[in-house]
Write a protein that holds these residues in place. Structure first.
Motif, PDB file in Angstrom:
ATOM      1  N   LEU A  39       2.413  -4.848  -3.197  1.00 57.70           N
ATOM      2  CA  LEU A  39       2.096  -3.990  -2.058  1.00 57.70           C
ATOM      3  C   LEU A  39       2.217  -4.758  -0.749  1.00 57.70           C
ATOM      4  O   LEU A  39       2.085  -4.165   0.320  1.00 57.70           O
ATOM      5  CB  LEU A  39       0.654  -3.460  -2.175  1.00 57.70           C
ATOM      6  N   GLU A  40       2.502  -6.062  -0.840  1.00 63.39           N
ATOM      7  CA  GLU A  40       2.451  -6.915   0.345  1.00 63.39           C
ATOM      8  C   GLU A  40       3.835  -7.167   0.940  1.00 63.39           C
ATOM      9  O   GLU A  40       4.438  -6.299   1.556  1.00 63.39           O
ATOM     10  CB  GLU A  40       1.739  -8.235   0.014  1.00 63.39           C
ATOM     11  N   LYS A  48       3.558   1.499   2.715  1.00 62.29           N
ATOM     12  CA  LYS A  48       2.396   0.911   2.029  1.00 62.29           C
ATOM     13  C   LYS A  48       1.627   1.940   1.198  1.00 62.29           C
ATOM     14  O   LYS A  48       1.236   1.656   0.058  1.00 62.29           O
ATOM     15  CB  LYS A  48       1.455   0.270   3.050  1.00 62.29           C
ATOM     16  N   ASP A  49       1.374   3.111   1.764  1.00 64.57           N
ATOM     17  CA  ASP A  49       0.580   4.105   1.039  1.00 64.57           C
ATOM     18  C   ASP A  49       1.294   4.576  -0.224  1.00 64.57           C
ATOM     19  O   ASP A  49       0.683   4.690  -1.297  1.00 64.57           O
ATOM     20  CB  ASP A  49       0.275   5.299   1.937  1.00 64.57           C
ATOM     21  N   ARG A  52       1.211   1.879  -2.891  1.00 65.25           N
ATOM     22  CA  ARG A  52      -0.104   1.811  -3.544  1.00 65.25           C
ATOM     23  C   ARG A  52      -0.231   2.880  -4.621  1.00 65.25           C
ATOM     24  O   ARG A  52      -0.680   2.610  -5.749  1.00 65.25           O
ATOM     25  CB  ARG A  52      -1.210   1.964  -2.500  1.00 65.25           C
ATOM     26  N   CYS A  56      -0.556   2.042  -8.706  1.00 68.88           N
ATOM     27  CA  CYS A  56      -1.727   2.495  -9.459  1.00 68.88           C
ATOM     28  C   CYS A  56      -1.331   3.453 -10.582  1.00 68.88           C
ATOM     29  O   CYS A  56      -1.889   3.399 -11.684  1.00 68.88           O
ATOM     30  CB  CYS A  56      -2.734   3.141  -8.512  1.00 68.88           C
ATOM     31  N   VAL A  73      -2.216  -6.962  -3.848  1.00 71.33           N
ATOM     32  CA  VAL A  73      -2.685  -6.216  -2.689  1.00 71.33           C
ATOM     33  C   VAL A  73      -2.321  -6.963  -1.411  1.00 71.33           C
ATOM     34  O   VAL A  73      -1.925  -8.134  -1.431  1.00 71.33           O
ATOM     35  CB  VAL A  73      -4.207  -6.006  -2.762  1.00 71.33           C
ATOM     36  N   ASN A  74      -2.452  -6.287  -0.289  1.00 69.80           N
ATOM     37  CA  ASN A  74      -2.300  -6.951   0.994  1.00 69.80           C
ATOM     38  C   ASN A  74      -3.507  -7.851   1.252  1.00 69.80           C
ATOM     39  O   ASN A  74      -4.591  -7.644   0.711  1.00 69.80           O
ATOM     40  CB  ASN A  74      -2.144  -5.910   2.102  1.00 69.80           C
ATOM     41  N   TRP A  80      -4.658  -2.923   5.395  1.00 74.68           N
ATOM     42  CA  TRP A  80      -4.497  -2.233   4.110  1.00 74.68           C
ATOM     43  C   TRP A  80      -5.364  -2.815   2.988  1.00 74.68           C
ATOM     44  O   TRP A  80      -5.469  -2.222   1.920  1.00 74.68           O
ATOM     45  CB  TRP A  80      -3.036  -2.302   3.658  1.00 74.68           C
ATOM     46  N   HIS A  81      -5.963  -3.981   3.233  1.00 78.67           N
ATOM     47  CA  HIS A  81      -6.578  -4.732   2.125  1.00 78.67           C
ATOM     48  C   HIS A  81      -7.659  -3.934   1.405  1.00 78.67           C
ATOM     49  O   HIS A  81      -7.644  -3.842   0.169  1.00 78.67           O
ATOM     50  CB  HIS A  81      -7.160  -6.051   2.625  1.00 78.67           C
ATOM     51  N   ASP A  84      -6.307  -1.057  -0.605  1.00 77.45           N
ATOM     52  CA  ASP A  84      -5.511  -1.595  -1.713  1.00 77.45           C
ATOM     53  C   ASP A  84      -6.411  -2.094  -2.839  1.00 77.45           C
ATOM     54  O   ASP A  84      -6.193  -1.779  -4.018  1.00 77.45           O
ATOM     55  CB  ASP A  84      -4.648  -2.772  -1.242  1.00 77.45           C
ATOM     56  N   ALA A  88      -6.495  -0.464  -6.482  1.00 75.64           N
ATOM     57  CA  ALA A  88      -5.949  -1.278  -7.568  1.00 75.64           C
ATOM     58  C   ALA A  88      -7.013  -1.561  -8.620  1.00 75.64           C
ATOM     59  O   ALA A  88      -6.747  -1.468  -9.827  1.00 75.64           O
ATOM     60  CB  ALA A  88      -5.391  -2.583  -7.014  1.00 75.64           C
TER      61      ALA A  88
END
Length: 292
Positions: A39-40, A48-49, A52, A56, A73-74, A80-81, A84, A88
């Motif tokens: 995702l990073e 990003k969305d 994710r 998942c 994850v970011n 976003w962390h 995420d 996740a």
């Protein structure tokens, strides 16, 4: 020592951009030990969305067989962390991979956040070691939580942070890599080497993979499916090593039966430590065989 019933080979650990649905589908067919659904770095901000959601869904699908499925994850502090990590963890992959972990306190905070999000017991934490601070605190990071299962070297960022220059042999980061290895072995967690950037340089990749294996890494992170088979071969015991391991164990058992504490095999002295190494080789080979 690895137990073939619980040990997970991590010879080949392939990054896959979660925004690319074709790549996620292809990953189901690759002979890879582990996947990092990213995702990073590999995902543009406007994707990003969707990335994710894709990652998942993949974690929940059960479609990836024996491959160890993780989600990167970011980083901490990014916008976003938090979303995420929560998504996740709730999806229940084999692990959540977090970039640029710098301290034991960060590990503990990540574990608290994962558990608050409902992470099942099997979802472990993989911490990326990518900075001088992380290298210097690698043992504390590796020992910080029983949920932490693996250290992942982020060599590109490490070069950047050190102001070092890429060169064959990796002399500029050798000390950092070996300190991280020492930390992982002291803490009893797995550790995988960083990526090799030139996907067209098969010989260069092979040389770097062999170096990582000789130093003691469990495997290598990869950026292209074409690197998988070479990594699998380099980080697996060879047929010769497996045969030798069986011979070592047999020679030592024979010596014990005869009341001797040591044995010899083709002129070599065999002691308990050599038997431990041989048993590790066999357990690793059995675990790899179980993947096929």
């Amino acid at each position: 020592m690895p137990d073939a019933t619980t040990y997970r080979p991590r010879r080949s650990v392939l990054y896959m951009p979660s925004s690319n649905e074709r790549a996620l589908e292809k990953a189901k067919t690759l002979p890879v030990d582990a996947l990092i659904l990213d995702l990073e770095d590999a995902v543009a901000p406007d994707a990003k969305d969707a990335a994710r959601e894709n990652a998942c869904a993949a974690a929940r699908s059960g479609d990836y067989g024996r491959r160890e499925l993780t989600i990167r994850v970011n980083g901490l502090g990014s916008q976003w962390h938090d979303d995420d990590l929560a998504a996740a963890a709730a999806a229940g992959p084999d692990a959540v991979v977090v970039p640029k972990v710098s301290s034991a306190d960060e590990v503990r905070a990540l574990v608290v956040a994962m558990e608050a999000a409902g992470a099942p017991a099997h979802t472990r934490l993989w911490a990326m070691v990518e900075t001088p601070v992380a290298v210097l605190h690698a043992e504390e990071i590796a020992r910080a939580s029983g949920r932490l299962a693996c250290l992942v070297l982020g060599t590109n960022d490490l070069y950047k942070e050190l102001g070092a220059t890429f060169a064959p042999g990796r002399a500029a980061i050798a000390a950092s890599l070996q300190l991280a290895l020492l930390a992982a072995r002291a803490a009893g967690v797995s550790i995988v080497d960083g990526v090799f950037n030139d996907v067209k340089d098969a010989d260069g990749f092979l040389a770097e993979a062999r170096q990582g294996r000789e130093w003691g890494f469990d495997g290598k992170t990869l950026i292209h499916p074409g690197q998988v088979e070479a990594a699998n071969e380099v980080f697996a015991p060879s047929d010769t090593q497996v045969e030798d391991a069986r011979a070592v164990i047999a020679a030592f058992e024979q010596a014990k039966a005869e009341g001797r504490g040591v044995a010899t095999l083709n002129g070599r002295l065999i002691e308990n430590l050599h038997v431990d190494t041989a048993q590790k080789v066999l357990a690793t080979a059995e675990a790899i065989a179980a993947l096929s």
